[in-house]
Design an enzyme around this catalytic site. Structure first.
Site, mmCIF file in Angstrom:
data_model
loop_
_atom_site.group_PDB
_atom_site.id
_atom_site.type_symbol
_atom_site.label_atom_id
_atom_site.label_comp_id
_atom_site.label_asym_id
_atom_site.label_seq_id
_atom_site.Cartn_x
_atom_site.Cartn_y
_atom_site.Cartn_z
ATOM 1 N N ARG A 139 0.827 -1.213 0.000
ATOM 2 C CA ARG A 139 0.000 0.000 0.000
ATOM 3 C C ARG A 139 0.856 1.255 0.000
ATOM 4 O O ARG A 139 0.600 2.198 0.749
ATOM 5 C CB ARG A 139 -0.909 0.006 1.230
ATOM 6 C CG ARG A 139 -1.906 -1.140 1.224
ATOM 7 C CD ARG A 139 -2.839 -1.052 2.385
ATOM 8 N NE ARG A 139 -3.725 -2.207 2.414
ATOM 9 C CZ ARG A 139 -4.539 -2.474 3.409
ATOM 10 N NH1 ARG A 139 -4.596 -1.671 4.451
ATOM 11 N NH2 ARG A 139 -5.309 -3.546 3.362
ATOM 12 N N CYS A 140 1.845 1.268 -0.834
ATOM 13 C CA CYS A 140 2.823 2.350 -0.885
ATOM 14 C C CYS A 140 2.742 3.016 -2.249
ATOM 15 O O CYS A 140 2.364 2.381 -3.234
ATOM 16 C CB CYS A 140 4.220 1.742 -0.652
ATOM 17 S SG CYS A 140 5.602 2.883 -0.825
ATOM 18 N N GLY A 141 3.137 4.265 -2.323
ATOM 19 C CA GLY A 141 3.207 4.948 -3.613
ATOM 20 C C GLY A 141 4.166 4.267 -4.575
ATOM 21 O O GLY A 141 4.043 4.410 -5.790
#
Length: 163
Positions: A34-36
């Site tokens: 769930r990271c950029g």
């Protein structure tokens, strides 16, 4: 010392010595779902697909230390990576990469390849460590460095059969 002295639990919970990758060029990455930077999974898989027949392996180590961006179980992480990015490279169980409970492999990687200004701490998800065929860390790359930008370094290490 080399990365081959370490072992880690696979995403399915089996202890695996990293010596099984002896003679391979490795890209060791702390990952998060769930990271950029999560879309880098796609490029990591492309590198693996392009070079695995020449002795290259990506090793993904999920980590929840940065903004709680890897909250799922190992099963959920594995499914997410396969469904969304077609990941087939080896994934390991969640680890800490900084602090008192950091996995020993990451202590070693950070010692061998400090970050900017000599800092040892990993700053964020998708920090990448490139390891030669002898298990020696040759470079550390920031999360912003896109996997495809590493092709020249990977090809150089793959063409060197000794190390």
């Amino acid at each position: 010392m080399s990365v081959y002295q370490f072992s880690a639990k696979t995403i399915r919970g089996e202890e695996q010595p990293l010596s099984v990758y002896q003679g391979k060029v490795l890209l060791i990455v702390n990952t998060a779902s769930r990271c950029g930077f999560t879309p880098q999974y796609k490029e990591l898989q492309e590198l693996y697909d392009d070079y695995r027949d020449r002795g290259f392996v990506v090793l993904g180590f999920p980590c929840n230390q940065f903004g709680g961006q890897e909250p799922g179980t190992e099963e959920e992480i594995e499914q997410f990576c396969q469904l969304n990015y077609g990941v087939t490279f080896p994934l390991f169980a969640k680890v800490d990469v900084n602090g008192d409970h950091a996995h020993p492999l990451f202590h070693y990687l950070k010692e061998q390849a400090p970050g900017a200004l000599g800092t040892k701490a990993i700053k964020w998800n998708f920090t990448k460590f490139l390891v030669d065929r002898n298990g020696q860390v040759v470079a550390r790359f920031a999360p912003q460095t896109k996997p495809h930008e590493l092709r020249k370094e990977i090809e150089k290490l793959l063409s060197n059969k000794e190390g």
